[in-house]
Design an enzyme around this catalytic site. Structure first.
Site, PDB file in Angstrom:
ATOM      1  NE  ARG A  44      41.655  73.030 -24.826  1.00  0.00           N
ATOM      2  CZ  ARG A  44      40.476  73.312 -24.278  1.00  0.00           C
ATOM      3  NH1 ARG A  44      39.945  72.488 -23.382  1.00  0.00           N
ATOM      4  NH2 ARG A  44      39.812  74.405 -24.627  1.00  0.00           N
ATOM      5  CB  SER A 113      45.769  77.096 -32.555  1.00  0.00           C
ATOM      6  OG  SER A 113      45.745  75.900 -31.819  1.00  0.00           O
ATOM      7  CE  LYS A 142      39.488  78.137 -28.319  1.00  0.00           C
ATOM      8  NZ  LYS A 142      40.339  78.722 -29.370  1.00  0.00           N
TER       9      LYS A 142
END
Length: 215
Positions: A44, A113, A142
């Site tokens: 990520r 997701s 996030k």
């Protein structure tokens, strides 16, 4: 429904790399995760340039391949395709699943997701290999997280997806792993707890895996 042709078994602890949290390159994180027993890793990257991420992801993939570990790229279908990664994990605003499947082929692993029931109902009709649902708890990984869904909703989602592998994600601490798995998740996708700088990443992952076994 894709759940009828599932071929992927998710690891109970599904680790995700992050350079800003760990302070390490993806290559170094992958090395340590493999040492800790990882079999499937997601890279990520939200800050590096495409060129920088491409280079680091390619090096991480080489390490993973030599260890027989699968490597998934978060969001960046172009980089997954360019380096020949094992698959990609898509968010709600990323490239559509059908287009991604055409680009990466039938053998690629594609996860998606989801954050609410409507998204789940749409996702289970798509050619995906697993579904992630969350955030289960508050998360700091996030910048603009979706609303918290909680464990009750996770259990409802499991009933809907059937045999399609379900990964819970979002703010899941070591202490919460047992109740998350008991609520129906097949896997727990973890960033912060596995990259906690208080201990080596390999040690963190082994400890989390031991907790999962007890669940």
């Amino acid at each position: 429904m894709i759940a009828d042709i599932v071929r992927l078994t998710l690891p109970t602890i599904y680790p995700i790399t992050d350079t800003s949290i760990s302070g390490l390159s993806h290559r170094d994180q992958v090395n340590q995760l493999i040492e800790g027993g990882a079999t499937l890793i997601q890279l990520r990257e939200k800050r590096a340039s495409p060129r920088e991420f491409f280079q680091n992801a390619r090096e991480a993939l080489s390490i993973a391949r030599s260890a027989g570990v699968k490597l998934i790229i978060n969001d960046r279908v172009d980089i997954a395709l360019a380096i020949g990664a094992d698959g990609v994990h898509l968010g709600q605003t990323d490239m559509p699943v059908e287009a991604t499947r055409r680009l990466l082929g039938d053998r690629a692993i594609i996860g998606v997701s989801t954050h609410n029931m409507n998204q789940v109902q749409e996702a289970v009709r798509l050619p995906i290999d697993y579904l992630a649902f969350g955030p289960i708890f508050p998360t700091a990984t996030k910048e603009n997280p979706d609303p918290i869904v909680g464990l009750t909703e996770l259990a409802r989602i499991k009933n809907l997806v059937g045999s399609l592998p379900l990964a819970a994600i979002g703010g899941i601490s070591a202490e919460a792993i047992r109740e998350v798995l008991m609520s129906g998740a097949d896997a727990v996708a973890i960033i912060s707890a596995v990259l906690d700088r208080a201990h080596p990443i390999a040690e963190n992952l082994r400890n989390l895996q031991n907790l999962a076994i007890l669940a």
